[in-house]
Design a protein around this motif. Structure first.
Motif, PDB file in Angstrom:
ATOM      1  N   ASN A 238       0.821  -1.228   0.000  1.00 41.03           N
ATOM      2  CA  ASN A 238       0.000   0.000   0.000  1.00 41.03           C
ATOM      3  C   ASN A 238       0.848   1.268   0.000  1.00 41.03           C
ATOM      4  O   ASN A 238       0.702   2.140   0.854  1.00 41.03           O
ATOM      5  CB  ASN A 238      -0.971  -0.004   1.180  1.00 41.03           C
ATOM      6  N   ASP A 239       1.753   1.317  -0.951  1.00 39.57           N
ATOM      7  CA  ASP A 239       2.684   2.442  -1.048  1.00 39.57           C
ATOM      8  C   ASP A 239       2.105   3.496  -2.002  1.00 39.57           C
ATOM      9  O   ASP A 239       1.992   3.243  -3.197  1.00 39.57           O
ATOM     10  CB  ASP A 239       4.030   1.919  -1.567  1.00 39.57           C
ATOM     11  N   TYR A 240       1.750   4.651  -1.447  1.00 41.33           N
ATOM     12  CA  TYR A 240       1.184   5.716  -2.276  1.00 41.33           C
ATOM     13  C   TYR A 240       2.215   6.797  -2.623  1.00 41.33           C
ATOM     14  O   TYR A 240       1.869   7.899  -3.030  1.00 41.33           O
ATOM     15  CB  TYR A 240      -0.070   6.294  -1.606  1.00 41.33           C
ATOM     16  N   GLY A 241       3.499   6.449  -2.443  1.00 40.46           N
ATOM     17  CA  GLY A 241       4.569   7.308  -2.935  1.00 40.46           C
ATOM     18  C   GLY A 241       4.625   8.667  -2.279  1.00 40.46           C
ATOM     19  O   GLY A 241       4.592   8.786  -1.056  1.00 40.46           O
ATOM     20  N   ARG A 242       4.677   9.691  -3.102  1.00 36.86           N
ATOM     21  CA  ARG A 242       4.905  11.044  -2.603  1.00 36.86           C
ATOM     22  C   ARG A 242       3.762  11.542  -1.708  1.00 36.86           C
ATOM     23  O   ARG A 242       3.959  12.436  -0.890  1.00 36.86           O
ATOM     24  CB  ARG A 242       5.121  11.994  -3.783  1.00 36.86           C
TER      25      ARG A 242
END
Lengths: 344, 231
Positions: A238-242
């Protein structure tokens, strides 16, 4: 013991003798723009670079003295963690993202996949402190180094002060990282009109300019910004980055556009290392794009490439390999420093 | 021609003598008020009312960019003005600013925290060295104000309360400017009223801030308003 000290002093003298100006130590390649890094606050010198190189390779930076920067950033893979989708750090704990390749860092403004780090000098604090990377803190690192035989002397040679501070530790690591310039690929030789591309590479270059270069901008092959390149969300991460940094919905699923230089050796690809082969990456761009609100405009209309065109594009991407960088002895493990001293 | 040169030399010399005679020192000291007691870390308990008590284990913050105004004209600004107050280190509880000229002023202004330009300037030393434990590692930026302690109102593990207030970038810039209209003081005595901070937080819901956010800005404002000068 006496011999050791003598060797070390000869070495220090040698380093001092070759101390020279920033311009000599950092040469901007003729086809590169002006770097972003402000050298006026941390002018390169040979002793500082050598200290930074020692720090880069020394596991003293980690809590159990077993993990160094080089553990996840090895030179032969363009300073990334080869074969590991997610890197493993201290006690084989698994990280959250794929270790980025390190090169041409003087031209970057924000660091990490999500841009959480705002300056090269403070980048090293993140892996040093991360509980699954080095799990140490800069206070302990400085204190451990102060009690070694070699570091007070290396700091004195570099900064004129054997008292080890966080500032000087970080500046030295930056100095070494700033020297990691890759600008000697076949692409660069072609740009400098020293050699010519084959017909296949040339066709690949035209395809690249048409389909890829707005984000992977020449000559650094990144526009140094954050984009959503249409990857599906891995629900185990669940990596939404910036978005994680800015809490702004407009930044959801955006990750730093990585350089394509040395892509042949920096696999696996993407922020979570989900793609093992260059072909997987090209197939993603032609047929795998997941639409979402923040998808890059450049990817809203599908990229069309025939199988032959993919081969030509791959031939071009292979021309970004820079063997003089991957095997440059200046970036090797500094055995001359470590083998002549012990941590007594 | 010679006489003009002589005059210039004379003026320069007299100016040098004059200004050295007038060199100026402004002392700033910082004290804490906790239920009208002097704070001893991990020991002094504040009692806000019969139901609420608190204890402070760590208290560190930056005061920076001291500048002095006379009728809104800047008359003196401290160079490299970054001061880290640490309750555990008494030598950080006061500092002296040197000025080459005698300053007359009626307003002093300073920041609680570190400005955004300094926050993006890489590795810095002295009070700003990351070894001082006031720099975030997972995301770049200084912690402007750090308070850790305990309160019976906090239902966290061991009743812990942790406030790491920082954030330099919009919309989460938590830097606060503090102004006091005071005249020509040579001994500026700042007092931070811990009671006022705790009185303005509901510790049952607000006991943990560790990153730049709206709550950090709100609490930073409360902290800034809890300072008083020479009262």
């Amino acid at each position: 013991m006496k011999l050791r000290i003598l060797i070390l002093y000869v070495l220090l003298l040698f380093m001092l003798a070759f101390q020279s100006s920033n311009d000599y130590l950092f040469q901007v390649p003729s086809n590169f723009p002006k770097p972003s890094y402000d050298f006026s606050k941390n002018a390169l010198t040979s002793p500082k670079i050598q200290l930074g190189r020692a720090l880069f390779y020394d596991p003293i930076l980690s809590r159990n003295n077993m993990i160094s920067c080089a553990s996840c950033h090895s030179q032969f893979s363009a300073f990334t963690h080869i074969d590991h989708a997610l890197s493993h750090g201290i006690e084989d704990k698994i990280g959250f993202r794929n270790a980025p390749a390190l090169m041409n860092l003087a031209w970057q403004k924000l660091f990490m996949r999500d841009g959480a780090v705002n300056h090269l000098d403070v980048q090293a604090l993140a892996p040093i402190s991360n509980p699954v990377e080095m799990d140490e803190n800069i206070v302990q690192v400085a204190s451990k180094m102060q009690h070694t035989f070699i570091y007070p002397q290396l700091f004195y040679a570099a900064f004129g002060d054997s008292n080890i501070t966080g500032e000087n530790t970080l500046k030295a690591i930056s100095q070494f990282m700033l020297t990691l310039i890759s600008a000697n690929s076949k692409y660069d030789s072609v740009m400098r009109k020293e050699v010519l591309y084959t017909a296949q590479e040339n066709n690949g270059y035209l395809l690249f300019k048409k389909n890829c270069s707005s984000c992977h901008k020449e000559p650094l092959f990144t526009n140094d910004s954050f984009m959503n390149n249409g990857l599906s969300v891995d629900t185990t991460l669940n990596d939404y980055g910036r978005y994680r940094v800015t809490n702004n919905a407009k930044d959801s699923l955006k990750f730093k556009v990585p350089t394509l230089r040395n892509i042949e050796f920096s696999y696996p690809y993407m922020h979570d290392g989900r793609m093992k082969r260059m072909a997987d990456v090209l197939n993603h761009y032609t047929s795998g794009i997941q639409k979402s609100k923040t998808l890059a405009d450049e990817l809203k209309t599908p990229i069309v490439l025939s199988p032959n065109e993919k081969v030509d594009l791959t031939a071009f991407l292979l021309s970004l390999t820079d063997k003089t960088f991957l095997f440059n002895s200046k970036f090797f493990y500094p055995k001359e420093l470590f083998l002549n001293s012990s941590k007594d | 021609m010679r006489s003009i040169k002589g005059l210039i030399v004379f003026l320069l010399l007299s100016r040098a003598l004059f200004s050295s005679a007038q060199s100026d020192r402004i002392k700033v000291s910082i004290n804490l008020n906790i239920s009208n007691n002097e704070l001893i870390l991990s020991d002094t308990t504040g009692q806000m009312n019969e139901n609420t008590s608190f204890q402070i284990d760590v208290l560190k913050f930056y005061l920076s960019n001291f500048r002095f105004y006379k009728n809104d004209t800047l008359v003196f600004q401290e160079h490299n003005s970054f001061h880290l107050f640490d309750e555990a280190i008494p030598t950080t509880h006061h500092f002296i600013m040197e000025n080459s000229e005698n300053t007359t002023y009626n307003k002093v202004v300073f920041n609680l925290g570190i400005d955004s330009i300094t926050n993006v300037s890489g590795a810095l030393g002295g009070a700003l060295d990351p070894t001082n434990g006031m720099y975030w590692t997972w995301q770049s930026g200084y912690v402007n104000f750090k308070l850790e302690g305990r309160s019976n109102k906090s239902n966290t593990r061991n009743h812990e309360v942790q406030f790491h207030l920082g954030g330099y970038a919009s919309p989460n810039n938590s830097l606060q400017t503090i102004t006091f209209n005071v005249k020509n003081l040579r001994d500026i005595k700042l007092v931070l009223d811990a009671d006022n901070i705790f009185n303005n937080i509901d510790l049952t819901t607000q006991n943990h801030i560790m990153s730049p956010c709206k709550e950090a800005i709100k609490l930073s404002k409360i902290v800034a308003q809890s300072f008083s000068c020479n009262q």
